[in-house]
Motif scaffolding. Structure first.
Motif, PDB file in Angstrom:
ATOM      1  N   LYS A  79      -7.509  -0.410  -2.988  1.00 27.87           N
ATOM      2  CA  LYS A  79      -7.540   0.929  -2.814  1.00 27.87           C
ATOM      3  C   LYS A  79      -7.577   2.179  -3.086  1.00 27.87           C
ATOM      4  O   LYS A  79      -7.793   2.724  -4.498  1.00 27.87           O
ATOM      5  CB  LYS A  79      -5.416   1.413  -3.268  1.00 27.87           C
ATOM      6  CG  LYS A  79      -4.566  -0.261  -3.023  1.00 27.87           C
ATOM      7  CD  LYS A  79      -3.408  -0.364  -4.054  1.00 27.87           C
ATOM      8  CE  LYS A  79      -2.369  -1.742  -3.463  1.00 27.87           C
ATOM      9  NZ  LYS A  79      -1.185  -1.689  -4.367  1.00 27.87           N
ATOM     10  N   VAL A  80      -7.741   2.992  -2.201  1.00 28.51           N
ATOM     11  CA  VAL A  80      -8.822   4.780  -1.732  1.00 28.51           C
ATOM     12  C   VAL A  80      -7.203   5.220  -2.294  1.00 28.51           C
ATOM     13  O   VAL A  80      -6.361   5.435  -1.245  1.00 28.51           O
ATOM     14  CB  VAL A  80      -9.199   4.393  -1.744  1.00 28.51           C
ATOM     15  CG1 VAL A  80     -10.077   5.854  -1.662  1.00 28.51           C
ATOM     16  CG2 VAL A  80     -10.350   3.684  -1.265  1.00 28.51           C
ATOM     17  N   ASN A  81      -7.437   6.065  -3.157  1.00 27.34           N
ATOM     18  CA  ASN A  81      -6.582   7.031  -2.885  1.00 27.34           C
ATOM     19  C   ASN A  81      -7.060   8.452  -2.615  1.00 27.34           C
ATOM     20  O   ASN A  81      -8.106   8.574  -2.731  1.00 27.34           O
ATOM     21  CB  ASN A  81      -6.332   7.936  -4.570  1.00 27.34           C
ATOM     22  CG  ASN A  81      -4.307   8.621  -4.768  1.00 27.34           C
ATOM     23  OD1 ASN A  81      -4.651   9.253  -3.522  1.00 27.34           O
ATOM     24  ND2 ASN A  81      -3.902   8.718  -6.143  1.00 27.34           N
ATOM     25  N   VAL A 112       0.593  -1.164  -0.089  1.00 30.18           N
ATOM     26  CA  VAL A 112       0.460  -0.023  -0.452  1.00 30.18           C
ATOM     27  C   VAL A 112       1.077   1.286   0.291  1.00 30.18           C
ATOM     28  O   VAL A 112       1.426   1.659   1.058  1.00 30.18           O
ATOM     29  CB  VAL A 112      -0.987   0.078   1.499  1.00 30.18           C
ATOM     30  CG1 VAL A 112      -1.962   1.237   1.013  1.00 30.18           C
ATOM     31  CG2 VAL A 112      -2.119  -1.172   1.482  1.00 30.18           C
ATOM     32  N   ASN A 113       0.367   2.066  -1.117  1.00 27.02           N
ATOM     33  CA  ASN A 113       1.375   3.230  -0.940  1.00 27.02           C
ATOM     34  C   ASN A 113       1.256   4.484  -0.039  1.00 27.02           C
ATOM     35  O   ASN A 113       0.023   4.049   0.403  1.00 27.02           O
ATOM     36  CB  ASN A 113       1.442   4.237  -2.504  1.00 27.02           C
ATOM     37  CG  ASN A 113       2.084   2.935  -3.624  1.00 27.02           C
ATOM     38  OD1 ASN A 113       3.465   2.406  -3.255  1.00 27.02           O
ATOM     39  ND2 ASN A 113       0.945   3.107  -4.838  1.00 27.02           N
ATOM     40  N   GLU A 155      -2.449   6.251  -0.335  1.00 26.31           N
ATOM     41  CA  GLU A 155      -3.460   5.315  -0.945  1.00 26.31           C
ATOM     42  C   GLU A 155      -3.797   4.926   0.547  1.00 26.31           C
ATOM     43  O   GLU A 155      -3.100   4.940   1.778  1.00 26.31           O
ATOM     44  CB  GLU A 155      -3.406   3.974  -1.917  1.00 26.31           C
ATOM     45  CG  GLU A 155      -2.802   4.725  -2.589  1.00 26.31           C
ATOM     46  CD  GLU A 155      -2.709   3.315  -3.967  1.00 26.31           C
ATOM     47  OE1 GLU A 155      -2.740   3.303  -4.976  1.00 26.31           O
ATOM     48  OE2 GLU A 155      -1.917   2.059  -3.234  1.00 26.31           O
ATOM     49  N   ARG A 156      -4.859   4.060   0.904  1.00 29.53           N
ATOM     50  CA  ARG A 156      -5.513   3.751   2.216  1.00 29.53           C
ATOM     51  C   ARG A 156      -6.083   2.133   1.657  1.00 29.53           C
ATOM     52  O   ARG A 156      -6.754   2.137   0.486  1.00 29.53           O
ATOM     53  CB  ARG A 156      -5.903   4.571   2.893  1.00 29.53           C
ATOM     54  CG  ARG A 156      -5.688   5.227   3.417  1.00 29.53           C
ATOM     55  CD  ARG A 156      -4.650   4.976   4.485  1.00 29.53           C
ATOM     56  NE  ARG A 156      -3.929   6.625   5.545  1.00 29.53           N
ATOM     57  CZ  ARG A 156      -3.174   6.842   4.437  1.00 29.53           C
ATOM     58  NH1 ARG A 156      -2.272   6.175   3.468  1.00 29.53           N
ATOM     59  NH2 ARG A 156      -2.961   7.639   5.431  1.00 29.53           N
ATOM     60  N   PRO A 192     -12.087   6.471   3.433  1.00 30.95           N
ATOM     61  CA  PRO A 192     -12.138   5.497   2.788  1.00 30.95           C
ATOM     62  C   PRO A 192     -12.892   4.470   2.063  1.00 30.95           C
ATOM     63  O   PRO A 192     -12.868   4.024   1.195  1.00 30.95           O
ATOM     64  CB  PRO A 192     -10.682   4.890   2.502  1.00 30.95           C
ATOM     65  CG  PRO A 192      -9.710   5.547   3.204  1.00 30.95           C
ATOM     66  CD  PRO A 192     -10.715   6.620   4.008  1.00 30.95           C
TER      67      PRO A 192
END
Length: 307
Positions: free
Chosen positions: A59-61, A24-25, A28-29, A95
């Motif tokens: 993944k949600v930005n 996970v970046n 992101e979440r 998110p």
């Protein structure tokens, strides 16, 4: 044989680790769905482990998204056809709601922004669209933020970028601006003349109290004219000199008319009594002329009787 089994187990373990490990970046979440049910725990940035075939992660930005709102055409409250485009800035705060409450939150925000922009156009005047954009931006952001709160999205701000006007309306606005500028120029000119008149009045009052100031001003004017290297030198006559001659003319005595001009006497015909051939006896003069003639005759008689 044992070596083959061990190698196979290691390969399976490696494959399981590859399948179950996700990254996970930072921006992101991760929202994990286990057997289709969303887990309450939001996966933070870094490595996260998933159960193969059981877990699925979305993944949600959470960065701020800059979304241009397409140009919308509408009619303002004062019946002017305009085309307005805008830009919206928003970000995901929850998110879980963004992944569950709405199918595609980007598309949903875009559609809400377009409908809200058309509504703002219909409720506003042309002058508000051109000069009072801050209030319109706040109203537009509030209209978009109301449904977006249920989706876990926060609207940071909405800005109206450009307002496209018809050509005829542009010419009318240009004429209005030109007339306004001309009015301001006339007001400023009149104000300048008023202030100059006040200053000149003050200066004249000071020069009236100090006559030498006028002479100094005259000399300064002569110096300024001479500095221009011209062959013509203008010498203004002081006003006091003209006033002196005027007072002298008014104070001179007026001679009284004692004798009648000879020309007028010559021009006036002599009035003589008319001579007639009638035998009408002349009447004796009356008044002082009669008394004078009687006295003269008496004096003559007295002189003749004296020896």
């Amino acid at each position: 044989m044992i070596t083959t089994i061990v190698i196979g187990l290691i390969a399976i373990l490696v494959a399981w680790l590859v399948v179950s490990v996700r990254v996970v970046n930072q921006v992101e979440r991760g929202v994990v769905f286990r057997f289709g049910k969303a887990q309450q725990e939001i996966r933070p940035p870094g490595l996260t482990f998933l159960i193969p075939v059981v877990d699925r992660m979305k993944k949600v930005n959470i960065q701020i998204v800059t979304m241009p709102v397409p140009t919308q055409e509408g009619i303002t409250r004062d019946n002017v056809s305009v085309q307005v485009d805008a830009v919206a800035y928003f970000r995901v705060e929850e998110p879980m709601r963004a992944a569950i409450a709405v199918q595609n939150y980007l598309f949903a925000i875009e559609q809400v922004a377009q409908t809200s922009l058309r509504s703002i156009i219909g409720k506003s005047d042309l002058d508000d669209l051109l000069s009072n954009r801050e209030e319109l931006n706040k109203g537009l952001a509030l209209m978009i933020d109301s449904p977006a709160l249920g989706w876990g999205i926060h609207i940071d701000r909405v800005e109206i970028k450009d307002v496209h006007l018809p050509e005829g309306m542009k010419r009318s606005i240009a004429r209005q601006a030109e007339a306004e500028r001309e009015r301001r120029a006339r007001v400023i000119t009149a104000d300048g003349e008023f202030q100059a008149a006040q200053r000149l009045a003050d200066a004249s009052a000071i020069m009236n109290e100090a006559p030498g100031a006028l002479q100094l001003r005259l000399l300064q004017t002569m110096v300024e004219v001479a500095a221009e290297k011209t062959s013509t030198l203008v010498m203004p006559v002081p006003v006091e000199l003209l006033r002196f001659f005027e007072r002298s003319a008014n104070s001179a005595p007026v001679p009284e008319a004692t004798e009648q001009p000879a020309s007028s006497a010559e021009e006036e015909p002599e009035r003589q009594p008319a001579v007639t051939n009638s035998a009408t006896p002349e009447l004796a003069p009356s008044g002082r002329s009669f008394d004078r003639s009687a006295a003269e005759s008496a004096m003559k008689n007295g002189a003749s009787r004296t020896p």
